[in-house]
Design an enzyme around this catalytic site. Structure first.
Site, mmCIF file in Angstrom:
data_model
loop_
_atom_site.group_PDB
_atom_site.id
_atom_site.type_symbol
_atom_site.label_atom_id
_atom_site.label_comp_id
_atom_site.label_asym_id
_atom_site.label_seq_id
_atom_site.Cartn_x
_atom_site.Cartn_y
_atom_site.Cartn_z
ATOM 1 N N GLY A 30 28.673 37.974 -45.265
ATOM 2 C CA GLY A 30 29.142 37.417 -44.001
ATOM 3 C C GLY A 30 28.813 38.325 -42.835
ATOM 4 O O GLY A 30 27.685 38.815 -42.703
ATOM 5 N N GLY A 33 26.955 41.765 -43.271
ATOM 6 C CA GLY A 33 25.545 41.922 -43.585
ATOM 7 C C GLY A 33 25.176 41.568 -45.007
ATOM 8 O O GLY A 33 25.749 40.653 -45.615
ATOM 9 N N GLY A 86 23.279 31.473 -44.096
ATOM 10 C CA GLY A 86 22.760 31.842 -45.408
ATOM 11 C C GLY A 86 21.366 31.312 -45.659
ATOM 12 O O GLY A 86 20.539 31.970 -46.311
ATOM 13 N N ASP A 87 21.085 30.131 -45.119
ATOM 14 C CA ASP A 87 19.739 29.566 -45.255
ATOM 15 C C ASP A 87 18.726 30.391 -44.468
ATOM 16 O O ASP A 87 17.574 30.556 -44.896
ATOM 17 C CB ASP A 87 19.726 28.112 -44.763
ATOM 18 C CG ASP A 87 20.777 27.257 -45.463
ATOM 19 O OD1 ASP A 87 21.076 27.537 -46.635
ATOM 20 O OD2 ASP A 87 21.302 26.325 -44.828
#
Length: 309
Positions: free
Chosen positions: A219, A222, A248-249
């Protein structure tokens, strides 16, 4: 060409409201919609970075047509979707403009028949010889076997194509056992896979389960990477407020782009961390603020060491 796989493609719809309150009516100040699903978001970020990308998976119905029409307008992205009789799902993101928080509603997806699943597997195998890397991303729609990603990982490995797996639950558990080159779980997915809530221990355990490299998304704190080449931690300079959907993508896109450019791990993690933060500041998933990205590239801190092995 980089290949991204989104078996549970979506039409992403984002509503912005002044303040989200339970049991209340809301006036929506802005509506955006676009092609979605994790692999589609990855493809859009990769294309914005200048890579040629092919997207495959399933689309169907009226929402599937809208997804394909919107994706056709994205330069650098080739549509290789397999059509199905069911309707592509929708995902709804509601952004609270007062707090910056996002509430996500995800439909389950269409039922995929055994014949449609076989057609996809054939199309996937045909695309691999032209691919420099492949990303297998997201949830499985109803009807697709829970071990689907494990089979797709093995097919990519047999073709000599590096494969990154980004999913969760039993699909991740089975996929890891097929020995993907890389997985990118978040902390919850990592804990579910390994039973450990300590990131380093869980990341090392995930490697022992079969993944060649594990990049854990922490998150706002890092990334943590444990690889055959060494162990690293990448930290953004300051927390970024905004819509975290798609961050996240963006990490997956950064890792894959740097992999195909043969960049070392610290540079891969710097790019992925900067992209994730720049995606949070963008209005919708699959996009990133280029100014924020370029500014953060020089400010991400990467610590760690090369393996002695």
């Amino acid at each position: 060409m980089i290949l991204t796989v989104t078996l549970n493609t979506a039409l992403d719809i984002t509503y912005r409201v002044g303040s989200l309150r339970p049991h209340a009516s809301h006036r929506v100040s802005e509506v955006t919609e676009g092609p979605g699903g994790k692999g589609v978001n990855v493809a859009r970020v990769l294309a914005a970075l200048g890579h040629e990308v092919a997207v495959t998976g399933f689309t169907g119905g009226a929402t599937g047509r809208v997804v394909r029409e919107r994706l056709a307008a994205v330069p650098g992205v080739m549509d290789a979707f397999v059509p199905i009789s069911g309707a592509t799902r929708r995902t709804i993101a509601v952004v609270d403009e007062r707090t910056g928080d996002t509430t996500q509603l995800n439909e389950p997806g269409p039922l995929v028949t055994p014949t449609e699943w076989s057609s996809f597997q054939e199309a996937y195998a045909d695309l691999l010889p032209s691919a420099s890397a492949v990303a297998l991303c997201g949830s499985l729609p109803p009807g697709v076997p829970v071990g689907a990603y494990a089979g797709l990982v093995r097919t990519a490995r047999a073709a000599g194509v590096p494969v990154l797996l980004d999913t969760s639950g039993e699909a991740l558990r089975r996929g890891v056992a097929a020995r993907p080159d890389m997985i990118k779980p978040n902390t919850d997915e990592l804990a579910e896979l390994t039973g450990s809530h300590e990131p380093l221990r869980a990341t090392q355990d995930a490697r022992r389960r079969g993944a060649r490299a594990v990049v854990a998304s922490l998150g706002a704190e890092g990334l943590l990477a444990v690889t055959p080449e060494g162990r690293w931690r990448a930290v953004p300079p300051t927390p970024v407020r905004g819509n975290p959907t798609g961050a996240g993508d963006a990490v997956v896109a950064g890792l894959l782009s740097a992999l195909t450019e043969h960049l070392p791990w610290p540079t891969r993690l710097t790019r992925a961390t900067a992209l994730a933060a720049a995606t949070v500041t963008a209005p919708v998933a699959g996009e990133f603020d280029r100014g924020v990205y370029e500014e953060l590239l020089g400010r991400v801190t990467v610590t760690g060491a090369v393996s002695a092995a």
